[in-house]
Scaffold this motif. Structure first.
Motif, mmCIF file in Angstrom:
data_model
loop_
_atom_site.group_PDB
_atom_site.id
_atom_site.type_symbol
_atom_site.label_atom_id
_atom_site.label_comp_id
_atom_site.label_asym_id
_atom_site.label_seq_id
_atom_site.Cartn_x
_atom_site.Cartn_y
_atom_site.Cartn_z
ATOM 1 N N UNK A 92 0.815 -1.218 0.000
ATOM 2 C CA UNK A 92 0.000 0.000 0.000
ATOM 3 C C UNK A 92 0.851 1.273 0.000
ATOM 4 N N UNK A 94 0.190 4.413 0.732
ATOM 5 C CA UNK A 94 0.081 5.326 1.868
ATOM 6 C C UNK A 94 0.847 4.786 3.077
ATOM 7 N N UNK A 95 0.732 3.479 3.308
ATOM 8 C CA UNK A 95 1.412 2.892 4.465
ATOM 9 C C UNK A 95 2.923 2.985 4.295
ATOM 10 N N UNK A 96 3.422 2.628 3.111
ATOM 11 C CA UNK A 96 4.863 2.718 2.870
ATOM 12 C C UNK A 96 5.307 4.176 2.984
#
Lengths: 312, 388
Positions: A92, A94-96
């Protein structure tokens, strides 16, 4: 209020605005390419702060130009993680991105404290001198307001038309827009989607790192933890307002920079009457306004934030 | 494109076919791998900078679990993460990514202090719940504008809540340098928190205060939420907004309420930090709780057990990191690095799951609502299926 109307006040606000806009111009131009290719770098803040520390540490040993490039390369190495995990492995975005922001702030804080046992050990660079443009710099008002910049700023301004040309007139620019709009259709036409997205993301890392370097070498000259103070996120806001146009991003960067300089100059004018904190809120209020305006009229790349996975 | 490695998808298929027990085993083992990997990379960083990883990690472990005080410290640092994480989870499940908790914690603490001052002299049985409600309301209020902007104008909530965190930081800076500052104080701070509202210690000689016990209650609340009809509606909206709206679930209300709930949770954290841990307001009252609270919600896949595990891990890393800094002289920023690496590890390990959870948030990842794709008739589901 008379003091507000002085020529020096506006000269200081405009020239300060151009100086403060420079890091945002670099970062937002790179990120415009990446987002147009469909890769959202929430980690831009991380690229910038790693770039700022690296540029300082390299510049004190070598020189400003090499320091700036080293900052760019450091930012690009951060973006390489984004490429590996999100563009390639479909993690993902956004998470990274959040992880890379934390990683950048943590790593630079660690290196800074390890290498700075006492405040005297802090590395510093002196302020760059302004480059005069013969003729133009002598024009009254405009000469001081617009034409008194250091070379890092001039290079940033020059980058805007070049980036526009790359985006609008080259095959790479067309491929970038194609893979961001409709990766499947682009792939069907033989565009190497993952490679184009990777390159655009690396470009964002490089220019984000250069932006951090511009902040360091062109402005502050000395590191402190969390130096970038959310400028990476401001660059993301600028891009929305600009509706993913390179020229718009440069204008948006200047608007934010101008209000940052304006509010800090205002401090001297209205000292005591208005709390400093209220003045410091002005650039962020402007950012909120442009975020709202941007959301109303923005036309975003359709594939933004969505990882591309080839059909089985 | 045939040569592209599609690890995530393979993983997804495995997990879809796996039974519950197998899935839990896969989950646990890959999580442990992610943590180990992060610790190993952290160790390499320590080696490069000339420190011994063993003494560093030893000091960390000691600082996180080595004594009664250390365990209390770990719990006191985990509890705020649990509460913010649970609030962020409600928003995540509805498809919202909010990083505003940082500012909401600050404003919640201000709200709790102001309410407590209002109830100064009242019996504790009244003053304590009043301050809790005050904190929650202030936290929710700080989420209101971003929530309205998201619900009605489609303004990206990641960036608007970030700006509201800036405003909160400026607000507390103003209050602690002016109106709330005691005349004798030199550094920015508030008066001591009123005695009748203070949350006392559970175990003397530690910082394990009563406010920490709010965390398990909040987790129970999240557990209930996920199983409730309301929670199911919000999940459904997060999973597929069009389907949800066609079933009569009002999208705007879901967006608004989920962001307000997460704001209230962060406000409660402001209250326990002000009334329990610090018993006074400082500029750094939120430290990095808001940001890591969201990270914990990501790591825990917005489920209670996952959030608890991730919060305990991060609480231990933070308290251990500070202990390591004071005993070994190694910067506590190393904890940030390790936490970031763990999140990176999980991003890959969870690539399919996080994506499926946050497929709901696909519209949020897109910085503004995707009008063009709606206009052209392609469904959001078809678009996000590519993202798995």
């Amino acid at each position: 209020m008379d003091r507000l109307l002085t020529e020096t006040f506006w000269i200081a606000s405009i020239s300060g605005g151009l100086r403060l806009a420079t890091p945002l111009i670099y970062a937002s131009i790179g990120e415009t390419f990446s987002q147009r290719a469909g890769v959202l770098n929430i980690g831009l803040e991380g690229y910038m702060i790693v770039g700022s520390l690296t540029s300082l540490y390299v510049a004190v040993e070598t020189g400003t130009l090499i320091g700036l490039l080293a900052g760019g390369i450091a930012g690009m190495l951060m973006a390489l993680l984004m490429v590996a995990l999100s563009v390639r492995l479909s993690a993902n975005q956004v998470v990274v991105g959040f992880a890379l922001t934390t990683l950048g702030i943590g790593l630079t804080g660690f290196v800074f404290r390890e290498t700075t046992p006492t405040p005297q050990d802090a590395r510093r660079v002196s302020r760059l001198s302004e480059i005069d443009i013969p003729g133009l710099s002598d024009v009254p008002f405009l000469g001081d307001a617009i034409f008194g910049n250091n070379w890092i700023s001039w290079m940033g301004f020059a980058l805007v038309p070049i980036a526009w040309w790359c985006s609008a007139r080259t095959t790479f620019g067309l491929q970038v827009r194609a893979v961001g709009e409709d990766p499947d259709a682009a792939a069907a036409r033989g565009v190497p989607v993952v490679r184009v997205r990777s390159l655009a993301c690396l470009l964002s890392g490089f220019l984000g790192g250069v932006g951090g370097g511009a902040l360091m070498l062109g402005q502050v000259g000395q590191f402190q933890p969390f130096l970038t103070a959310n400028r990476g996120f401001i660059a993301l806001i600028v891009i929305i307002m600009a509706s993913w146009s390179v020229w718009g991003a440069a204008v948006g960067a200047f608007v934010f920079g101008f209000f940052e300089a304006f509010s800090s100059n205002l401090r001297n004018v209205v000292s005591g009457d208005v709390p400093t904190e209220a003045l410091n809120a002005i650039p962020f209020l402007v950012a909120l306004t442009i975020l709202i305006i941007g959301a109303r009229r923005a036309r975003m790349p359709r594939g933004l934030g969505v990882n591309y996975v080839a059909d089985r | 494109m045939a040569d592209e490695p599609v690890v995530a998808e393979t993983h997804d298929d495995v997990e879809l076919e796996a039974s519950g027990l197998e899935r839990a085993t896969i989950g646990a083992s890959t999580s442990i791998l992610a943590v180990l990997g992060a610790l190993i990379v952290g160790g390499v960083i320590l080696l490069v900078s000339g420190d011994s990883p063993f003494s560093a990690y030893g000091a960390m472990l000691d600082g996180a679990f080595g004594s009664k005080f250390a365990i209390g410290e770990t719990l006191a640092r985990s509890a705020p993460l649990v509460i913010v994480g649970a609030g962020a989870a409600v928003a995540l499940r509805a498809g919202m990514v909010t990083i505003g908790a940082q500012g909401q914690v600050i404003v919640g603490a201000i709200g709790a202090l102001l309410t407590a001052k209002l109830f100064d002299g009242a019996p504790s049985g009244l003053a304590i719940p009043a301050a809790a409600i005050g904190g929650a309301l202030f936290g929710a209020a700080w989420a209101l504008v971003p929530a309205l902007l998201r619900a009605y104008l489609g303004v990206n909530e990641i960036l608007s809540t970030l700006l509201f965190t800036e405003f909160a930081a400026l607000l507390i800076e103003y209050l602690l340098n002016g109106p709330l500052k005691p005349p004798a104080a030199i550094t920015p701070q508030s008066d001591a928190y009123p005695d009748n509202g203070v949350l006392g210690l559970v175990i003397d000689g530690t910082r394990f205060h009563i406010g920490v016990l709010v965390a398990p209650a909040v987790l129970l609340g999240l557990w209930w939420w996920i199983r409730s009809t309301v929670g199911f509606r919000y999940d459904l909206y997060g999973e597929n907004p069009r389907l949800a709206e066609s079933l009569g679930i009002p999208g705007r209300r879901v967006v608004l309420n989920s962001l307000l709930i997460s704001g209230a949770a962060a406000g409660v954290v402001g209250w326990i930090q002000a009334a329990g841990l610090l018993q006074r307001l400082y500029l750094e009252i939120a430290s990095e709780i808001g940001f890591f609270g969201l990270v914990v919600a990501f790591l825990g896949a917005a489920r209670p057990a996952g959030i608890l595990a991730a919060s305990l891990l991060f609480g231990a890393l933070q308290s251990g990191g500070l202990a390591m800094q004071s005993s070994e002289g190694i910067p506590a920023s190393l904890s940030d690095v390790i936490q970031a690496l763990i999140l990176l590890g999980f991003a890959v390990r969870y690539a399919p799951q996080i994506a499926s959870l946050l497929r709901r948030a696909a519209r949020s990842f897109r910085l503004v609502p995707d009008r063009s794709s709606r206009a052209s008739g392609s469904t959001p589901a078809a678009g996000s299926a590519r993202g798995r």
